[in-house]
Scaffold this active site. Structure first.
Site, PDB file in Angstrom:
ATOM      1  N   GLN A 158       0.821  -1.212   0.000  1.00  0.00           N
ATOM      2  CA  GLN A 158       0.000   0.000   0.000  1.00  0.00           C
ATOM      3  C   GLN A 158       0.854   1.260   0.000  1.00  0.00           C
ATOM      4  O   GLN A 158       0.495   2.265  -0.608  1.00  0.00           O
ATOM      5  CB  GLN A 158      -0.941  -0.001   1.210  1.00  0.00           C
ATOM      6  N   HIS A 204       1.688   3.012  -3.346  1.00  0.00           N
ATOM      7  CA  HIS A 204       0.689   3.761  -4.123  1.00  0.00           C
ATOM      8  C   HIS A 204       1.096   5.223  -4.264  1.00  0.00           C
ATOM      9  O   HIS A 204       1.112   5.778  -5.358  1.00  0.00           O
ATOM     10  CB  HIS A 204      -0.686   3.664  -3.468  1.00  0.00           C
ATOM     11  N   GLU A 222      -9.067   0.960   5.643  1.00  0.00           N
ATOM     12  CA  GLU A 222      -9.554   0.520   4.338  1.00  0.00           C
ATOM     13  C   GLU A 222      -9.317  -0.985   4.177  1.00  0.00           C
ATOM     14  O   GLU A 222     -10.235  -1.748   3.883  1.00  0.00           O
ATOM     15  CB  GLU A 222      -8.820   1.289   3.245  1.00  0.00           C
ATOM     16  N   HIS A 223      -8.069  -1.418   4.351  1.00  0.00           N
ATOM     17  CA  HIS A 223      -7.708  -2.841   4.275  1.00  0.00           C
ATOM     18  C   HIS A 223      -7.234  -3.299   5.649  1.00  0.00           C
ATOM     19  O   HIS A 223      -6.373  -2.658   6.249  1.00  0.00           O
ATOM     20  CB  HIS A 223      -6.570  -3.077   3.279  1.00  0.00           C
ATOM     21  N   ASP A 236      -6.968  -6.848  -4.270  1.00  0.00           N
ATOM     22  CA  ASP A 236      -6.804  -5.792  -5.264  1.00  0.00           C
ATOM     23  C   ASP A 236      -7.069  -6.286  -6.680  1.00  0.00           C
ATOM     24  O   ASP A 236      -7.468  -5.508  -7.544  1.00  0.00           O
ATOM     25  CB  ASP A 236      -5.384  -5.219  -5.209  1.00  0.00           C
ATOM     26  N   HIS A 273     -53.199  16.866   3.854  1.00  0.00           N
ATOM     27  CA  HIS A 273     -52.747  15.495   4.083  1.00  0.00           C
ATOM     28  C   HIS A 273     -53.833  14.701   4.817  1.00  0.00           C
ATOM     29  O   HIS A 273     -54.174  13.573   4.435  1.00  0.00           O
ATOM     30  CB  HIS A 273     -51.462  15.490   4.938  1.00  0.00           C
TER      31      HIS A 273
END
Length: 432
Positions: free
Chosen positions: A260, A263, A328-329, A362, A421
């Site tokens: 990661q 990235h 996230e992971h 992934d 109504h």
């Protein structure tokens, strides 16, 4: 090279808060620039899309039709791949499809004693837009992950936009679009592509929802057009958090952290472990393996800025910290991951056991790699089939049901001061 601290440190809370802090915001200059582009596309349609595309991507297109990739061209890209790449794309696509088929929701109804029927109708979006980053840094896996759930959901038309700076076309991206059965591919990008999808032009159909990653201009544009169309999310930097009991090869853990961190410089990689000696082993593995990585400098910067090796009291302590971070992971690299799964409250994707590397998710495990970041896993979910459908409530009152419910509704409506109504409901309690 990487932060090291303990959950028992007196200033642990402040250290952790500083580590995970992230605010994804555009500066005023970018906001104004994007707003200008969106307004131009709204006013001038194709002409502005062409102007910005030629300007930003160094192209000389005269019409949008020149920027449309034909189905035959997509097929050609797939057919010309090496057999190994072709096979990998096909396997990944099939696994992603198989997984997401399990997410299909059916419409349902039930009947009450008086004959009234209530229910829910599931309807796929009519048209969705997929943004794919272009050039050499393109990701065919993202094409599969964003397109296949839409197709499984039953979206009638999927339009993919992908920039081709300096005319550079990524063949793998086009091949992935072919495998994922994308309906229309247009080589435009940036804020102008988002605006075109959101508002439509003479040549580009307006979509109902836009998904897919992009740079800060794309993210800003998605934020600005939200409400006109739906969007998937505004993604922050990629994240991985590993809970390890010390019984995994330290080289595996180091490489998972790298996976990661490579990235970009803002990506985050964190290890939580109760074994101090193992943390030292991982640190040595990082030092040993880092010089072998092509993205060494990016990984090094990422680990230095936002990475951490954190000593915890025990695995339960690690789980509590993980839930606080909402990664996230999340890798549960422990002997019995199922024993702590119920205690995991917040995570985008959970990888169970030491053989389940995040990288599998992934690409080809089948689960979606479009995941909530920056602690939004507290309230968000991975991209899925449900993101490409909408739900409509069904109410079919019987004569008896209308009389019974009409009286209840009228009491509440009068209480709110909404006379029409109340009477609308009461009229059906009277004799016809």
């Amino acid at each position: 090279m990487i932060h090291k601290f303990s959950s028992q440190d007196r200033d642990f809370d402040s250290q952790l808060n500083a580590l995970v802090a992230w605010e994804s915001s555009s500066n005023e200059e970018i906001n104004r620039s994007v707003e200008k582009i969106i307004d131009a596309v709204k006013q001038n349609g194709d002409a502005s899309v062409l102007d910005y595309t030629n300007q930003f991507d160094s192209l000389k297109a005269h019409s949008i039709s020149e920027l449309i990739i034909s189905h035959n061209r997509l097929k050609e890209s797939f057919d010309n791949l090496e057999s190994e790449q072709k096979n990998a794309l096909s396997i990944a696509a099939e696994r992603i499809k198989s997984y997401h088929l399990n997410q299909i929701q059916e419409s349902w109804t039930y009947k009450e004693e008086d004959g009234s029927v209530l229910g829910q109708k599931i309807t796929p979006l009519q048209r969705a837009g997929l943004y794919v980053p272009g050039g050499k840094a393109a990701y065919p896996s993202s094409v599969l992950m964003n397109s296949i759930p839409a197709k499984v959901a039953g979206v009638e038309e999927l339009i993919m936009v992908v920039p081709t700076p300096n005319g550079v076309i990524n063949e793998l991206v086009l091949a992935a679009a072919y495998v994922a059965e994308v309906d229309l591919v247009i080589t435009i990008g940036g804020a102008q592509a988002i605006a075109a999808l959101a508002y439509g032009t003479e040549s580009i159909p307006k979509v109902d929802k836009i998904v897919g990653p992009g740079n800060i201009y794309v993210a800003t544009a998605k934020r600005q057009v939200f409400g006109q169309v739906g969007i998937d999310m505004i993604a922050g930097p990629s994240e991985i958090l590993i809970i390890c009991d010390g019984n995994t090869n330290p080289d595996w853990i180091a490489m998972d952290l790298f996976s990661q961190a490579e990235h970009d410089e803002d990506a985050q990689a964190i290890l939580l472990c109760p074994d101090e000696d193992f943390i030292k082993e991982v640190e040595m593995s990082i030092s040993k393996l880092l010089p072998t990585m092509e993205r060494e400098q990016i990984i090094k910067t990422s680990l230095k800025n936002r990475g951490a090796l954190i000593l915890t009291q025990d695995i339960d302590d690690a789980v509590k910290i993980s839930n606080r971070i909402a990664p996230e992971h999340l890798e549960l690299s422990v002997e019995d991951p199922e024993s702590i799964l119920d205690d995991i409250k917040h995570a985008g994707a959970i990888f169970m056991g030491k053989y389940s590397s995040e990288a599998l998710g992934d690409y080809c495990a089948g689960t979606n790699h479009v995941l909530p970041t920056s602690s939004t896993a507290r309230f968000s979910s991975p991209l899925g089939v449900y993101d490409f459908t909408k739900r409509s409530s069904i109410v079919m009152a019987s004569k008896e049901g209308a009389k019974k419910l009409g009286k209840t509704a009228s009491v509440l409506a009068f209480g709110e001061g909404l006379q029409a109504h109340a009477k609308s409901a009461l009229y059906r309690t009277d004799k016809e």
